[in-house]
Design a protein around this motif. Structure first.
Motif, PDB file in Angstrom:
ATOM      1  N   LEU A   1       6.023   4.996  15.006  1.00 30.29           N
ATOM      2  CA  LEU A   1       5.424   3.778  15.526  1.00 30.29           C
ATOM      3  C   LEU A   1       6.437   2.638  15.361  1.00 30.29           C
ATOM      4  O   LEU A   1       7.181   2.619  14.399  1.00 30.29           O
TER       5      LEU A   1
ATOM      6  N   HIS B   1      -1.879  -3.670   4.531  1.00 31.00           N
ATOM      7  CA  HIS B   1      -1.423  -2.978   5.760  1.00 31.00           C
ATOM      8  C   HIS B   1      -2.026  -3.675   6.966  1.00 31.00           C
ATOM      9  O   HIS B   1      -3.212  -4.027   6.963  1.00 31.00           O
TER      10      HIS B   1
ATOM     11  N   TRP C   1       0.443   0.137  17.245  1.00 38.46           N
ATOM     12  CA  TRP C   1       0.009   1.535  17.262  1.00 38.46           C
ATOM     13  C   TRP C   1      -0.804   1.762  18.531  1.00 38.46           C
ATOM     14  O   TRP C   1      -1.919   1.263  18.667  1.00 38.46           O
TER      15      TRP C   1
ATOM     16  N   GLY D   1       3.226   6.193   2.929  1.00 40.59           N
ATOM     17  CA  GLY D   1       2.339   6.839   3.839  1.00 40.59           C
ATOM     18  C   GLY D   1       1.415   7.883   3.209  1.00 40.59           C
ATOM     19  O   GLY D   1       1.401   8.147   2.004  1.00 40.59           O
ATOM     20  N   CYS D   2       0.592   8.386   4.097  1.00 36.34           N
ATOM     21  CA  CYS D   2      -0.395   9.387   3.675  1.00 36.34           C
ATOM     22  C   CYS D   2       0.274  10.573   2.982  1.00 36.34           C
ATOM     23  O   CYS D   2      -0.316  11.193   2.095  1.00 36.34           O
TER      24      CYS D   2
ATOM     25  N   GLN E   1       7.267   2.745  11.611  1.00 37.44           N
ATOM     26  CA  GLN E   1       8.253   3.215  10.654  1.00 37.44           C
ATOM     27  C   GLN E   1       9.621   3.133  11.323  1.00 37.44           C
ATOM     28  O   GLN E   1       9.712   3.107  12.545  1.00 37.44           O
TER      29      GLN E   1
ATOM     30  N   LEU F   1       3.031  10.595  16.192  1.00 39.42           N
ATOM     31  CA  LEU F   1       2.877   9.148  16.005  1.00 39.42           C
ATOM     32  C   LEU F   1       4.098   8.378  16.499  1.00 39.42           C
ATOM     33  O   LEU F   1       4.501   7.386  15.893  1.00 39.42           O
TER      34      LEU F   1
ATOM     35  N   TYR G   1      -1.866  -2.890  11.056  1.00 41.78           N
ATOM     36  CA  TYR G   1      -1.418  -2.317  12.332  1.00 41.78           C
ATOM     37  C   TYR G   1      -2.060  -3.092  13.467  1.00 41.78           C
ATOM     38  O   TYR G   1      -3.270  -3.382  13.411  1.00 41.78           O
TER      39      TYR G   1
ATOM     40  N   PHE H   1      10.313   1.529   6.183  1.00 46.26           N
ATOM     41  CA  PHE H   1       9.383   2.560   5.711  1.00 46.26           C
ATOM     42  C   PHE H   1       9.719   3.857   6.436  1.00 46.26           C
ATOM     43  O   PHE H   1       9.816   3.887   7.668  1.00 46.26           O
TER      44      PHE H   1
ATOM     45  N   GLU I   1       3.193  -1.709   5.464  1.00 46.23           N
ATOM     46  CA  GLU I   1       3.066  -1.027   6.770  1.00 46.23           C
ATOM     47  C   GLU I   1       2.592  -2.065   7.779  1.00 46.23           C
ATOM     48  O   GLU I   1       1.511  -2.651   7.606  1.00 46.23           O
TER      49      GLU I   1
ATOM     50  N   TRP J   1       0.538  15.893   7.326  1.00 44.03           N
ATOM     51  CA  TRP J   1       0.501  15.664   8.777  1.00 44.03           C
ATOM     52  C   TRP J   1       0.538  16.966   9.580  1.00 44.03           C
ATOM     53  O   TRP J   1       0.418  16.946  10.809  1.00 44.03           O
TER      54      TRP J   1
ATOM     55  N   LEU K   1       6.929  12.786   8.267  1.00 45.12           N
ATOM     56  CA  LEU K   1       5.932  12.772   9.344  1.00 45.12           C
ATOM     57  C   LEU K   1       6.690  12.963  10.646  1.00 45.12           C
ATOM     58  O   LEU K   1       7.686  12.258  10.882  1.00 45.12           O
TER      59      LEU K   1
ATOM     60  N   ASN L   1      -1.119   5.057  -1.947  1.00 46.11           N
ATOM     61  CA  ASN L   1      -1.041   4.468  -0.606  1.00 46.11           C
ATOM     62  C   ASN L   1      -2.412   4.568   0.049  1.00 46.11           C
ATOM     63  O   ASN L   1      -3.059   5.614  -0.031  1.00 46.11           O
ATOM     64  N   GLU L   2      -2.831   3.522   0.678  1.00 52.29           N
ATOM     65  CA  GLU L   2      -4.105   3.514   1.417  1.00 52.29           C
ATOM     66  C   GLU L   2      -5.179   4.279   0.636  1.00 52.29           C
ATOM     67  O   GLU L   2      -5.780   5.237   1.147  1.00 52.29           O
TER      68      GLU L   2
END
Ligand code: AHR
Length: 533
Positions: free
Chosen positions: A387, A276, A336, A97-98, A382, A349, A278, A50, A332, A122, A54, A206-207
């Motif tokens: 992270l 996801h 974290w 991702g976001c 990623q 991140l 984390y 991924f 993901e 970001w 970012l 995503n999310e």
């Protein structure tokens, strides 16, 4: 010593675990592997990646540009590309991702100098002036070039949160339609790629419970239906719906229920469901680089919760999809921490990756392997400068992290057939950030390809090695080879000045008749290749 016997959830997937109990002292482990039993194939995509716009992930990490003095292949950092080839990286998820839910693909095509500069999700969190704007110099053509150079399959996350079905539809056409059939395909050819990109994996947002639109599961189901009902199928798609926030206290089972309920009665389904997870320590003081025994065990202990999360969501999905057409895409996963150990100024991140993260990766992959029939794909978050990364790079400085070596060790499981493995080893009782908990004294997975049996084993103990006897249920072991990843220091890491501090070395394996013997050092991951006669 009190011993207990249980059949773990993994047994259903062909892996039995017999466990006892001990505090942190050495104990022999008895392992039985049944290579003749039928098991599912471990999808190579489980070892996927991924990359997001970012911090230093894309710009600096991967994309240095064609005019850079840093060795590159058409703008792509050469060292990164060759390391990704070395681990046979099967896929790359992009652009977030976001970031994905604010990304408009047209901003990233055409001559680089003419592309608009846009706002990156970001940005408010990035150091001022370092990534002031999104240049869009890395767009879909550059992404596909990267995939082709590496030999990885593209997995594109489309914008649902700030876009509409038409933009998605057009992006699919632009990527997949043959030249000469529709105007968008000709535009792609004019931009340098006559050959269609043949993108099969499409993430629909995503999310969407968070940065992708703050929806409920049922609201997202409505959006999902609209986005996928009309879909240009030049390449047979694999459509991935946004899944739950597995690291929520309640695992977010409500999201899964709301989404699948929302598909009921409609002729729409999802091929993949993006769970996801984390191993999230943001709310604690836990640091990626500086930690003690409690921190070591806490991360491993929390990491293996993914096992239960997979089980519980799968059971819920069974109610709506008993044949399990929809499989997990765990796009993901990773550790974290609270941050503050970045190697470079643009590394939002990012965190130091140590031996602890490597063991966490190994235990996670063994869980994924043991659930092979449920998982289509997984993507570490990623791959570089972020992270849980495999690599860190700042300008011309570059290193592989301890996590990278787990991907190298586990490469032999990719596309191999899972085989049942029974481990009889005492549990460890370990200190956690608060209180104590239990960890398997030895955990792992096994697979077979032709006559080569591969076992991966992790000993999480900081105190004691585990000597293991491995017996094959049928046949003889002709030859054995071992490789180990460990270090004296639990906080060991690789830096730009000492890039080989944590790396692989050979491990002795004794072979006789139907068995092999190996000693798994403390805080170590081991891969064994046993050639069956
Ligand atoms: O990987 C970093 C971020 O974590 C991703 O952008 C988002 O999807 C997740 O919350």
């Amino acid at each position: 010593m009190h011993r207990r016997t249980f059949v773990s959830a993994a047994a259903a997937a062909g892996v039995g675990v017999l466990a006892g109990s001990r505090s942190a002292i050495a104990a022999d482990a008895e392992i039985v592997v049944s290579p003749a039993a039928e098991g599912p194939v471990i999808n190579p995509h489980v070892y996927g990646h991924f990359i997001e716009h970012l911090g230093g992930v894309i710009y600096d990490g991967i994309w240095v540009g064609p005019d850079s003095k840093i060795p590159n292949v058409g703008g792509i950092r050469q060292q990164f590309a060759s390391d990704m080839k070395r681990i046979a990286a099967p896929n790359l998820r992009w652009p977030g991702g976001c970031f994905a839910d604010g990304y408009h693909w047209r901003d990233g095509i055409g001559p680089a100098a003419k592309r608009p500069r846009t706002y990156n999700f970001w940005e408010p969190r990035m150091p001022a002036g370092v990534r002031a704007t999104e240049t869009n110099h890395f767009g879909i053509h550059e992404f596909i070039r990267l995939c082709r150079v590496v030999g990885a399959e593209p997995y594109v996350a489309a914008n649902v949160g700030s876009s509409n079905p038409q933009e998605f539809y057009d992006w699919v056409l632009y990527c997949n339609a043959p030249q000469g059939t529709v105007s968008l395909a000709d535009e792609r050819a004019k931009n340098g790629d006559a050959e269609p990109f043949a993108v099969k994996y499409w993430g629909v947002g995503n999310e969407s419970w968070g940065c992708g639109g703050n929806m409920t599961g049922s609201e997202y189901a409505t959006e999902y239906r609209k986005f996928v009902t009309q879909f240009p199928t030049y390449t047979r798609p694999y459509l991935v719906a946004a899944g739950p926030r597995g690291h929520s206290a309640d695992m977010d089972l409500g999201w899964t229920e709301g989404f699948f309920e929302g598909l009921q009665g409609h002729r729409v389904r999802a091929d993949g469901f993006a769970l996801h997870y984390y191993t999230d320590f943001r709310q604690t003081g836990e640091d990626g680089a500086r930690f003690d025994a409690k921190g070591w065990y806490a991360v491993l202990h929390k990491g293996i919760r993914i096992d239960r999360i997979i089980e519980d969501h799968w059971r819920l999905m069974d109610r709506y999809d008993p044949e399990h057409h929809t499989r997990f895409v765990i796009d993901e996963w990773g550790n974290w921490y609270k941050g503050g150990t970045e190697l470079g100024p643009a590394y939002l991140l990012s965190q130091t990756i140590t031996l602890r993260d490597a063991l966490h990766s190994a235990m996670t992959f063994d869980i994924f392997n043991r659930h092979a029939e449920k998982i289509e794909m997984a993507n570490v978050a990623q791959t570089i400068n972020c992270l849980h990364s495999l690599f860190a790079a700042v300008e011309d400085r570059y290193t592989r992290t301890p996590t990278y070596y787990v991907f190298e060790l586990y490469r032999r499981h990719m596309g191999a057939r899972l085989v049942p493995m029974q481990v009889a080893a005492p549990d460890l009782t370990v200190p956690l950030l608060e209180g104590s908990g239990r960890l398997p004294g030895l955990s792992g997975s096994a697979s077979i390809r032709d006559r080569r049996l591969t076992l991966t084993l992790t000993n999480p103990s900081l105190d004691a090695a585990v000597s293991a006897r491995i017996r094959v249920a049928v046949g003889r072991v002709a030859e054995g080879r071992g490789t180990v990843l460990t270090h004296e220091d639990m906080r060991a890491t690789n830096t730009f000045d000492d890039p080989d501090n944590v790396s692989l070395s050979a491990l002795a394996v004794e072979v006789s008749g139907d068995a092999a013997h190996v000693t798994v050092p403390r805080k170590a991951v081991v891969a064994l290749d046993l050639m069956l006669a």
